[in-house]
Motif scaffolding. Structure first.
Motif, mmCIF file in Angstrom:
data_model
loop_
_atom_site.group_PDB
_atom_site.id
_atom_site.type_symbol
_atom_site.label_atom_id
_atom_site.label_comp_id
_atom_site.label_asym_id
_atom_site.label_seq_id
_atom_site.Cartn_x
_atom_site.Cartn_y
_atom_site.Cartn_z
ATOM 1 N N LEU A 119 21.423 52.245 15.181
ATOM 2 C CA LEU A 119 20.078 52.663 15.188
ATOM 3 C C LEU A 119 19.447 53.107 16.717
ATOM 4 N N ILE A 120 20.137 52.458 17.672
ATOM 5 C CA ILE A 120 19.576 52.411 19.052
ATOM 6 C C ILE A 120 19.635 53.752 19.565
ATOM 7 N N ASP A 121 20.631 54.547 19.255
ATOM 8 C CA ASP A 121 20.425 55.778 19.832
ATOM 9 C C ASP A 121 19.534 57.183 19.324
ATOM 10 N N GLN A 122 19.185 56.595 17.806
ATOM 11 C CA GLN A 122 18.146 57.583 17.342
ATOM 12 C C GLN A 122 16.717 57.591 18.352
ATOM 13 N N ASP A 123 16.070 58.852 17.732
ATOM 14 C CA ASP A 123 14.645 59.075 18.374
ATOM 15 C C ASP A 123 13.722 58.282 17.598
ATOM 16 N N TRP A 124 13.183 57.207 18.317
ATOM 17 C CA TRP A 124 12.223 56.457 17.429
ATOM 18 C C TRP A 124 10.660 56.739 18.319
ATOM 19 N N ALA A 125 9.723 56.788 17.596
ATOM 20 C CA ALA A 125 8.454 56.967 18.144
ATOM 21 C C ALA A 125 8.137 55.947 18.945
ATOM 22 N N ASP A 126 8.513 54.550 18.527
ATOM 23 C CA ASP A 126 8.388 53.501 19.462
ATOM 24 C C ASP A 126 9.089 52.310 19.408
ATOM 25 N N MET A 127 9.008 51.194 19.874
ATOM 26 C CA MET A 127 9.768 49.895 19.394
ATOM 27 C C MET A 127 9.521 49.477 18.054
ATOM 28 N N ASN A 128 8.481 49.752 17.834
ATOM 29 C CA ASN A 128 7.988 48.943 16.341
ATOM 30 C C ASN A 128 8.838 50.080 15.076
ATOM 31 N N ALA A 129 8.862 51.095 15.418
ATOM 32 C CA ALA A 129 9.662 52.203 14.604
ATOM 33 C C ALA A 129 11.310 51.505 14.581
ATOM 34 N N TYR A 130 11.672 51.382 15.611
ATOM 35 C CA TYR A 130 13.058 51.002 15.685
ATOM 36 C C TYR A 130 13.192 49.618 15.320
ATOM 37 N N ALA A 131 12.236 48.679 15.285
ATOM 38 C CA ALA A 131 12.356 47.421 14.608
ATOM 39 C C ALA A 131 12.144 47.718 13.063
ATOM 40 N N GLY A 132 11.458 48.518 12.739
ATOM 41 C CA GLY A 132 11.375 48.613 11.147
ATOM 42 C C GLY A 132 12.733 49.249 10.648
ATOM 43 N N GLY A 133 13.384 49.886 11.450
ATOM 44 C CA GLY A 133 14.714 50.482 10.905
ATOM 45 C C GLY A 133 15.789 49.317 10.841
ATOM 46 N N LYS A 134 15.478 48.301 11.241
ATOM 47 C CA LYS A 134 16.430 47.135 11.075
ATOM 48 C C LYS A 134 16.059 46.223 9.928
ATOM 49 N N THR A 135 14.742 46.489 9.142
ATOM 50 C CA THR A 135 14.350 45.775 8.289
ATOM 51 C C THR A 135 15.112 45.255 7.057
ATOM 52 N N ALA A 136 15.973 46.501 6.475
ATOM 53 C CA ALA A 136 16.889 46.096 5.245
ATOM 54 C C ALA A 136 17.807 45.066 5.593
ATOM 55 N N VAL A 137 18.591 45.116 6.832
ATOM 56 C CA VAL A 137 19.484 44.465 7.088
ATOM 57 C C VAL A 137 19.086 43.081 7.242
ATOM 58 N N ILE A 138 17.899 42.735 8.040
ATOM 59 C CA ILE A 138 17.425 41.637 8.122
ATOM 60 C C ILE A 138 17.057 40.803 7.000
ATOM 61 N N VAL A 139 16.344 41.545 5.900
ATOM 62 C CA VAL A 139 15.928 40.915 4.673
ATOM 63 C C VAL A 139 17.252 40.445 3.916
ATOM 64 N N GLU A 140 18.455 41.380 4.001
ATOM 65 C CA GLU A 140 19.720 40.828 3.521
ATOM 66 C C GLU A 140 20.014 39.534 4.234
ATOM 67 N N ILE A 141 20.138 39.560 5.357
ATOM 68 C CA ILE A 141 20.592 38.269 6.236
ATOM 69 C C ILE A 141 19.648 37.201 5.872
ATOM 70 N N MET A 142 18.328 37.509 5.969
ATOM 71 C CA MET A 142 17.454 36.208 5.558
ATOM 72 C C MET A 142 17.692 35.650 4.125
ATOM 73 N N GLU A 143 17.857 36.486 3.201
ATOM 74 C CA GLU A 143 18.336 35.982 1.843
ATOM 75 C C GLU A 143 19.567 34.960 2.007
ATOM 76 N N ARG A 144 20.555 35.403 2.787
ATOM 77 C CA ARG A 144 21.638 34.322 3.048
ATOM 78 C C ARG A 144 21.271 33.139 3.684
ATOM 79 N N ALA A 145 20.496 33.313 4.868
ATOM 80 C CA ALA A 145 19.922 32.297 5.559
ATOM 81 C C ALA A 145 19.269 31.254 4.674
ATOM 82 N N ARG A 146 18.248 31.793 3.802
ATOM 83 C CA ARG A 146 17.580 30.905 3.170
ATOM 84 C C ARG A 146 18.541 30.110 2.003
ATOM 85 N N LYS A 147 19.667 30.652 1.491
ATOM 86 C CA LYS A 147 20.561 29.961 0.769
ATOM 87 C C LYS A 147 21.199 28.871 1.539
ATOM 88 N N SER A 148 21.412 28.928 2.647
ATOM 89 C CA SER A 148 22.421 28.041 3.346
ATOM 90 C C SER A 148 21.783 26.677 3.824
#
Length: 184
Positions: free
Chosen positions: A155-184
């Protein structure tokens, strides 16, 4: 002394982004073993300024050994009452931080150089607990740490409007990892 929650003020209901959106150069750096020392110096600065913080923690990617990160230090501070800004905000501003975000349940101050973000949440806030859980999971699970780093590198080299947009691009993988974190 804990705040009587029945007499608390109502928190803000909107998001105030002081200075508006900012487009900046996003850089992903390999893990730097100096990051923990950098955190320690800001931990002392915050603790000296506040004295009343319940918890001060190094969070975000710079807190995970071996993980590439934007060279921006993230710190979590928990306070008894997020609405009692007089207990923490002026003290952090006097210590050289600048207000960046005021939103329901969260305030964020940062250094003028924009390289340290101090996130303030209330004790027991679910988002604060998730930040710690995510950090701890990435520290102990190399597969998810690698998945997160690969995602950030893609994601880092894409053209993002701001850092919040970049952070939003990571949301799906963060949710996936958090689901595993909650189970462990």
């Amino acid at each position: 002394m804990p705040t009587d929650r029945s007499s608390r003020r109502v928190d803000v209901t909107t998001v105030e982004l002081v200075g508006g959106t900012e487009k900046g150069d996003l850089v992903l750096a390999d893990y730097d073993p100096n990051w923990p020392g950098w955190y320690a110096s800001h931990e002392r600065r915050v603790a000296t300024a506040l004295g009343t913080a319940v918890q001060i923690e190094h969070i975000g990617s710079t807190s995970v050994p071996g993980l590439a990160a934007k060279p921006i230090l993230d710190i979590l501070v928990t306070v008894e009452d997020i609405t009692a800004e007089e207990d923490y905000l002026d003290q952090l501003l006097d210590a050289g931080y600048e207000l960046r975000v005021r939103e329901p349940g969260h305030r964020m101050v940062r250094t003028p150089a924009r390289d340290v973000h101090v996130h303030i949440h209330e004790v027991g806030d679910h988002e604060a607990l998730d930040l710690l859980s995510f950090r701890d999971h990435l520290r102990s699970e190399p597969g998810d740490r690698d998945l997160y780093e690969r995602t950030k590198r893609a994601l880092i080299d894409q053209d993002w409007a701001d850092m919040n947009a970049y952070a939003g691009g990571k949301t799906a993988v963060i949710v996936e990892i958090m689901e595993r974190a909650r189970k462990s």
